[in-house]
Write an enzyme that holds these catalytic residues in place. Structure first.
Site, mmCIF file in Angstrom:
data_model
loop_
_atom_site.group_PDB
_atom_site.id
_atom_site.type_symbol
_atom_site.label_atom_id
_atom_site.label_comp_id
_atom_site.label_asym_id
_atom_site.label_seq_id
_atom_site.Cartn_x
_atom_site.Cartn_y
_atom_site.Cartn_z
ATOM 1 N N THR A 145 0.862 -1.176 0.000
ATOM 2 C CA THR A 145 0.000 0.000 0.000
ATOM 3 C C THR A 145 0.897 1.225 0.000
ATOM 4 O OG1 THR A 145 -1.663 -1.206 1.291
ATOM 5 C CG2 THR A 145 -1.865 1.197 1.206
ATOM 6 N N LYS A 196 -7.377 -0.017 -2.675
ATOM 7 C CA LYS A 196 -6.737 -0.432 -1.425
ATOM 8 C C LYS A 196 -6.800 0.693 -0.390
ATOM 9 C CE LYS A 196 -4.619 -3.121 1.423
ATOM 10 N NZ LYS A 196 -3.197 -3.461 1.344
ATOM 11 N N LYS A 207 0.884 4.895 8.611
ATOM 12 C CA LYS A 207 1.170 5.160 7.204
ATOM 13 C C LYS A 207 -0.082 5.052 6.338
ATOM 14 C CE LYS A 207 2.440 1.899 4.677
ATOM 15 N NZ LYS A 207 1.874 0.945 3.680
#
Length: 316
Positions: A103, A179, A251
Site C-alpha cells: 500500500t 486499497k 502510514k
C-alpha cells in the site's frame, strides 16, 4: 504465462521478506522458481528454509527474473528498491513485470511507471490484503490495476496467491485507489474493535465472553474476529504476536487522509482512527501489533475482579 515458459521455469523475485513477503515467497516457491532478498539476514535464512533461493542483494535476486514482486513498506522503499543504489530496474530484462503488492498510495505510481518504461519494464499495481497466514495459504484479496496484456503475463502468479482477485481498472494506480478505501475501513474497524472491548472491560464485562457474543451478532466483522483475540493480548508482558505493526496503519491512514483531502472529501471517522494510531506511535507502540491501539484508549487494564461487591479493581 509469459512466453512459452512452464510454471517451474518462470522466475519470480520477491523483494522484502517481512511478515507478508516471506509467506508469499514460500507460497510461490511451490509452483515457480523463486528468489528472494531482504536486508535482514535472518529473514533470508527463513526464506531459504521455505524453498526460496535467498540472495545477498536485491539486484542478484532480480537479475533475469520474469517478474519482481515487491513487498515493501512504503513509497520511499518502492522507489529505492527499483531505482536506488541496489535498485533492480537496471538489471531487469525488457518485458519483465514489476508487481507492487504494498500500500503506497495512488500518487506514487505514475512516476514509477514512467521510469520503468525507460527500461522496457511494465508494472502491475496489485496491493493485497489478508495477513501472513492467508498469504501462505493463497487466500489473499488482491485488487489490480494494470493493462490487460501486462496483467496476463503475471496472472498465474497472482492467482496462486489470491482467493479473490478483482481487476478494478486497466491503469496502474487503480489498485492503490481501491486499497486506500479498503484501508480506511480496516483502520476504522481495528480502532472501533479496540474501543468496544475497552468499553466492555470498563463496564465490568468478561472481555472474552463479550468478544464471542459480538462476533456472533450484527456487530461482527472480519477485523473484530481477527484482531479481537490479539487486542485482548495487548496487556500481556510481550503483547500480541506482531502480525501487522501499528505504525503500518499510521502510514496507511495517512494515505487515506491525503486521498480524501485531494478530492475535497471529508473523512472524519478515518481521521479519528488515524489519531489513535498516531498516539500509539508517539507512546512507543509503533513496532507493536496494531491490536495494541487498545492501550491508547485504555492505558490501564482491569485484570482482576473484586469479590466484595465493590466492582472491578483497576490495575496499571
Amino acid at each position: 504465462m509469459h512466453g512459452s515458459k512452464e510454471s517451474s521455469n518462470y522466475t519470480v523475485a520477491v523483494l522484502g521478506l517481512g511478515a507478508m513477503g516471506l509467506p508469499i515467497a514460500g507460497r510461490l516457491a511451490g509452483r515457480f522458481t523463486v528468489s528472494g532478498y531482504d536486508i535482514n539476514a535472518g529473514r533470508r535464512q527463513l526464506a531459504s528454509d521455505a524453498g526460496v533461493t535467498a540472495h545477498p542483494s536485491a539486484r542478484s535476486a532480480a537479475a533475469g527474473a520474469d517478474a519482481v514482486l515487491l513487498a515493501v513498506r512504503n513509497a520511499e522503499q518502492l522507489r529505492a528498491s527499483l531505482f536506488g543504489d541496489d535498485g533492480v530496474a537496471a538489471v531487469l530484462e525488457a518485458g519483465a513485470v514489476v508487481i507492487v503488492t504494498s500500500t503506497v498510495g495512488r500518487e506514487a505510481i505514475p512516476d514509477v511507471v514512467g521510469q520503468l518504461s525507460e527500461f522496457g519494464v511494465d508494472l502491475v499495481d496489485a496491493p493485497l490484503s489478508g495477513g501472513p497466514k492467508r498469504a501462505g495459504n493463497g487466500d489473499l484479496l488482491i485488487v489490480v490495476g494494470a493493462e490487460p496484456a501486462v496483467l496476463a503475463k503475471v496472472r498465474p502468479v497472482l492467482d496462486h496467491l489470491a482467493s479473490t482477485l478483482t481487476v478494478v481498472g486497466d491503469k496502474p494506480g487503480n489498485g492503490q485507489a481501491l486499497k486506500t478505501v479498503n484501508q480506511l475501513l480496516c483502520g476504522v474497524h481495528i480502532a472501533a474493535a479496540a474501543e468496544a472491548l475497552a468499553l466492555a472491560d470498563a463496564l465490568g464485562l468478561d472481555q472474552d465472553k463479550a468478544l464471542a457474543a459480538l462476533e456472533s451478532g450484527a456487530a461482527g466483522s472480519f477485523m473484530l474476529s481477527n484482531r479481537g483475540p490479539r487486542i485482548l493480548e495487548a496487556y500481556t508482558a510481550d503483547g500480541a504476536e506482531v502480525l501487522s505493526r501499528l505504525d503500518i496503519f499510521v502510514k496507511d491512514l495517512g494515505i487515506v487522509g491525503d486521498a480524501a483531502r485531494s478530492t475535497g472529501l471529508a473523512a472524519p471517522v478515518a481521521a479519528a482512527a488515524e489519531q489513535l494510531f498516531l498516539l500509539g506511535q508517539a507512546q512507543g507502540l509503533g513496532l507493536a501489533d496494531d491490536s495494541a491501539v487498545i492501550r491508547v484508549v485504555a492505558p490501564g487494564k482491569r485484570a482482576t475482579r473484586r469479590g466484595d461487591g465493590r466492582g472491578p479493581e483497576i490495575i496499571g
